[in-house]
Write a protein that holds these residues in place. Structure first.
Motif, PDB file in Angstrom:
ATOM      1  N   THR A 100       0.883  -1.101  -0.184  1.00  0.00           N
ATOM      2  CA  THR A 100      -0.470   0.100  -0.316  1.00  0.00           C
ATOM      3  C   THR A 100       0.625   1.213  -0.275  1.00  0.00           C
ATOM      4  O   THR A 100       0.188   2.116  -0.363  1.00  0.00           O
ATOM      5  CB  THR A 100      -0.867  -0.602   1.286  1.00  0.00           C
ATOM      6  OG1 THR A 100      -0.179  -0.053   2.482  1.00  0.00           O
ATOM      7  CG2 THR A 100      -1.909  -1.313   1.330  1.00  0.00           C
ATOM      8  N   CYS A 101       2.039   1.190  -0.014  1.00  0.00           N
ATOM      9  CA  CYS A 101       2.786   2.507   0.903  1.00  0.00           C
ATOM     10  C   CYS A 101       2.684   3.441  -0.256  1.00  0.00           C
ATOM     11  O   CYS A 101       3.162   4.041   0.167  1.00  0.00           O
ATOM     12  CB  CYS A 101       4.317   1.707   1.238  1.00  0.00           C
ATOM     13  SG  CYS A 101       5.197   3.361   1.825  1.00  0.00           S
ATOM     14  N   HIS A 102       3.331   2.239  -1.730  1.00  0.00           N
ATOM     15  CA  HIS A 102       3.695   3.736  -3.080  1.00  0.00           C
ATOM     16  C   HIS A 102       2.738   4.031  -3.257  1.00  0.00           C
ATOM     17  O   HIS A 102       3.054   5.313  -3.879  1.00  0.00           O
ATOM     18  CB  HIS A 102       3.982   2.738  -4.039  1.00  0.00           C
ATOM     19  CG  HIS A 102       5.899   1.959  -3.316  1.00  0.00           C
ATOM     20  ND1 HIS A 102       5.788   1.237  -2.580  1.00  0.00           N
ATOM     21  CD2 HIS A 102       6.863   2.063  -3.825  1.00  0.00           C
ATOM     22  CE1 HIS A 102       6.708   0.673  -2.767  1.00  0.00           C
ATOM     23  NE2 HIS A 102       7.907   1.667  -3.191  1.00  0.00           N
ATOM     24  N   ARG A 103       1.458   3.350  -3.896  1.00  0.00           N
ATOM     25  CA  ARG A 103      -0.126   4.063  -3.985  1.00  0.00           C
ATOM     26  C   ARG A 103      -0.388   5.563  -3.164  1.00  0.00           C
ATOM     27  O   ARG A 103      -0.981   6.088  -3.324  1.00  0.00           O
ATOM     28  CB  ARG A 103      -1.139   2.946  -4.128  1.00  0.00           C
ATOM     29  CG  ARG A 103      -0.473   2.684  -5.398  1.00  0.00           C
ATOM     30  CD  ARG A 103      -0.999   0.652  -5.620  1.00  0.00           C
ATOM     31  NE  ARG A 103      -3.096   0.932  -5.235  1.00  0.00           N
ATOM     32  CZ  ARG A 103      -3.205   1.404  -7.044  1.00  0.00           C
ATOM     33  NH1 ARG A 103      -2.682   0.771  -7.420  1.00  0.00           N
ATOM     34  NH2 ARG A 103      -4.645   1.195  -6.641  1.00  0.00           N
ATOM     35  N   PHE A 104      -0.172   4.938  -1.782  1.00  0.00           N
ATOM     36  CA  PHE A 104      -0.698   6.054  -0.447  1.00  0.00           C
ATOM     37  C   PHE A 104      -0.063   7.547  -0.807  1.00  0.00           C
ATOM     38  O   PHE A 104      -0.482   8.410  -0.392  1.00  0.00           O
ATOM     39  CB  PHE A 104      -0.773   5.019   1.126  1.00  0.00           C
ATOM     40  CG  PHE A 104      -0.418   6.187   2.273  1.00  0.00           C
ATOM     41  CD1 PHE A 104      -2.110   6.183   2.081  1.00  0.00           C
ATOM     42  CD2 PHE A 104      -0.182   7.530   2.448  1.00  0.00           C
ATOM     43  CE1 PHE A 104      -2.942   6.751   3.725  1.00  0.00           C
ATOM     44  CE2 PHE A 104      -0.736   7.872   3.663  1.00  0.00           C
ATOM     45  CZ  PHE A 104      -1.630   8.067   3.594  1.00  0.00           C
ATOM     46  N   VAL A 105       1.059   6.851  -1.045  1.00  0.00           N
ATOM     47  CA  VAL A 105       2.344   7.594  -0.813  1.00  0.00           C
ATOM     48  C   VAL A 105       2.180   9.677  -2.524  1.00  0.00           C
ATOM     49  O   VAL A 105       2.342  10.384  -1.774  1.00  0.00           O
ATOM     50  CB  VAL A 105       3.860   7.308  -1.273  1.00  0.00           C
ATOM     51  CG1 VAL A 105       4.920   8.838  -1.537  1.00  0.00           C
ATOM     52  CG2 VAL A 105       4.017   7.348   0.464  1.00  0.00           C
ATOM     53  N   ILE A 106       1.923   8.056  -3.756  1.00  0.00           N
ATOM     54  CA  ILE A 106       1.795   9.529  -4.080  1.00  0.00           C
ATOM     55  C   ILE A 106       0.457  10.528  -4.129  1.00  0.00           C
ATOM     56  O   ILE A 106       0.434  11.552  -4.464  1.00  0.00           O
ATOM     57  CB  ILE A 106       1.662   8.691  -5.572  1.00  0.00           C
ATOM     58  CG1 ILE A 106       1.762   9.333  -6.422  1.00  0.00           C
ATOM     59  CG2 ILE A 106       0.914   7.891  -5.817  1.00  0.00           C
ATOM     60  CD1 ILE A 106       2.964  10.967  -7.126  1.00  0.00           C
ATOM     61  N   THR A 107      -0.303   9.454  -3.536  1.00  0.00           N
ATOM     62  CA  THR A 107      -1.761  10.254  -3.794  1.00  0.00           C
ATOM     63  C   THR A 107      -1.699  10.791  -2.368  1.00  0.00           C
ATOM     64  O   THR A 107      -2.285  12.552  -2.240  1.00  0.00           O
ATOM     65  CB  THR A 107      -2.988   9.370  -2.710  1.00  0.00           C
ATOM     66  OG1 THR A 107      -3.317   7.661  -4.126  1.00  0.00           O
ATOM     67  CG2 THR A 107      -3.996   9.965  -3.377  1.00  0.00           C
ATOM     68  N   ALA A 108      -1.452  11.521  -1.506  1.00  0.00           N
ATOM     69  CA  ALA A 108      -0.859  11.871  -0.558  1.00  0.00           C
ATOM     70  C   ALA A 108      -0.395  13.137  -0.902  1.00  0.00           C
ATOM     71  O   ALA A 108      -0.503  14.010  -0.310  1.00  0.00           O
ATOM     72  CB  ALA A 108      -0.285  11.482   0.576  1.00  0.00           C
ATOM     73  N   VAL A 109       1.040  13.298  -1.938  1.00  0.00           N
ATOM     74  CA  VAL A 109       1.683  14.648  -2.282  1.00  0.00           C
ATOM     75  C   VAL A 109       0.821  14.942  -3.882  1.00  0.00           C
ATOM     76  O   VAL A 109       0.478  16.179  -2.953  1.00  0.00           O
ATOM     77  CB  VAL A 109       2.989  13.410  -3.169  1.00  0.00           C
ATOM     78  CG1 VAL A 109       2.949  14.962  -4.368  1.00  0.00           C
ATOM     79  CG2 VAL A 109       3.637  13.230  -1.784  1.00  0.00           C
ATOM     80  N   VAL A 110      -0.444  14.724  -4.018  1.00  0.00           N
ATOM     81  CA  VAL A 110      -0.802  14.931  -4.389  1.00  0.00           C
ATOM     82  C   VAL A 110      -2.319  15.605  -3.925  1.00  0.00           C
ATOM     83  O   VAL A 110      -2.408  17.140  -4.479  1.00  0.00           O
ATOM     84  CB  VAL A 110      -1.704  13.698  -5.622  1.00  0.00           C
ATOM     85  CG1 VAL A 110      -3.435  14.794  -6.416  1.00  0.00           C
ATOM     86  CG2 VAL A 110      -1.553  13.179  -6.789  1.00  0.00           C
ATOM     87  N   VAL A 111      -2.489  15.351  -2.867  1.00  0.00           N
ATOM     88  CA  VAL A 111      -3.746  16.171  -1.713  1.00  0.00           C
ATOM     89  C   VAL A 111      -3.386  17.153  -1.348  1.00  0.00           C
ATOM     90  O   VAL A 111      -3.640  18.220  -1.369  1.00  0.00           O
ATOM     91  CB  VAL A 111      -4.478  15.079  -1.691  1.00  0.00           C
ATOM     92  CG1 VAL A 111      -5.065  14.054  -2.089  1.00  0.00           C
ATOM     93  CG2 VAL A 111      -3.796  14.085  -0.024  1.00  0.00           C
TER      94      VAL A 111
END
Length: 256
Positions: A100-111
């Motif tokens: 989950t970490c990579h997809r969570f990180v890129i999404t967190a950066v977006v928001v």
């Protein structure tokens, strides 16, 4: 053996070298993933952030790639840790793992960039940098906002405490903040514990006394409304069945 040479860092996270900050965050996330990967996956724990297999790029290199191509600000990187804590407190079944970490990180950066910055990239750019289709990133962004309940900001003081915690708990013991001796400004009897700590201290393990519990960075449970546990949906059960089948097929192919 001689102790590692200490590197003195700026007292403010806003002035620290961005690559050093990336190393500190990646070190924390690697330790979280190492702990949480020991937890067996269940249908109710399956989320849109789960990949079928762990990405081939380390989280350190992934963060460096994001910084290189999007010029993400330090505050947006640090607040990712706050998001992890808040979402794990709201949804105890969610864990930051190698799936989950990579997809969570890129999404967190977006928001976070949209919430904190005057200028930011388009989702098309973030998707290319993150290595996922833009439609999938759009879906992850909507899911992230739902899980965080649109609570996308925090104070500079909170970010500063995250920074102090990262330096203090760095696994290599390499860094120290100006004017300290590896200790942050938080006393040991503070109401908030910034060590890697169980996110569900009051919840017994689902199966067996030795089952590990998920870890996060900081959870101030009193400040986050808890949602009652929900049974897995039909979609989660179907996705979990497909997930298990894919792993079984890879195992058979490997044995062959």
């Amino acid at each position: 053996m001689d102790p590692p040479e200490r590197v003195t860092l700026s007292a403010s996270f806003e002035e620290v070298d961005v690559d050093v900050l990336v190393q500190l965050i990646a070190d924390m996330m690697e330790r979280l993933m190492a702990h949480n990967d020991r937890i067996p996956l269940s249908p109710e724990g399956l989320t849109r952030f789960h990949s079928r297999t762990a990405p081939g790029i380390s989280i350190l290199d992934y963060l460096r790639r994001i910084v290189r191509f999007t010029k993400v600000e330090r505050s947006c990187l640090l607040i990712t840790l706050h998001y992890i804590d808040q979402i794990c407190a709201r949804f105890p079944s969610f864990t930051l793992s190698s799936l989950t970490c990579h997809r969570f990180v890129i999404t967190a950066v977006v928001v976070s960039t949209k919430a904190l910055c005057d200028a930011f990239c388009t989702n098309n750019v973030y998707a290319r940098v993150g290595g996922i289709p833009v439609g999938e990133l759009n879906m992850l962004e909507r899911e992230f906002l739902r899980m965080i309940d649109w609570s996308l900001t925090c104070t500079c003081e909170v970010l500063q405490e995250y920074y102090a915690s990262l330096v203090r708990t760095h696994s290599g013991g390499t860094y120290i903040i100006v004017g300290t001796e590896s200790e942050s400004s938080i006393s040991s009897d503070s109401e908030m514990d910034y060590e890697v700590a169980p996110s569900r201290p009051a919840t017994p393990p689902a199966a067996g006394p030795n089952r590990p519990q998920a870890s996060t960075i900081l959870v101030d449970a009193a400040s986050v409304p808890q949602e009652p546990p929900r049974p897995p949906t039909v979609e989660q059960n179907m996705a979990y069945a497909a997930f298990q089948e894919a792993h079984s097929r890879r195992a058979r192919d490997g044995d062959g």
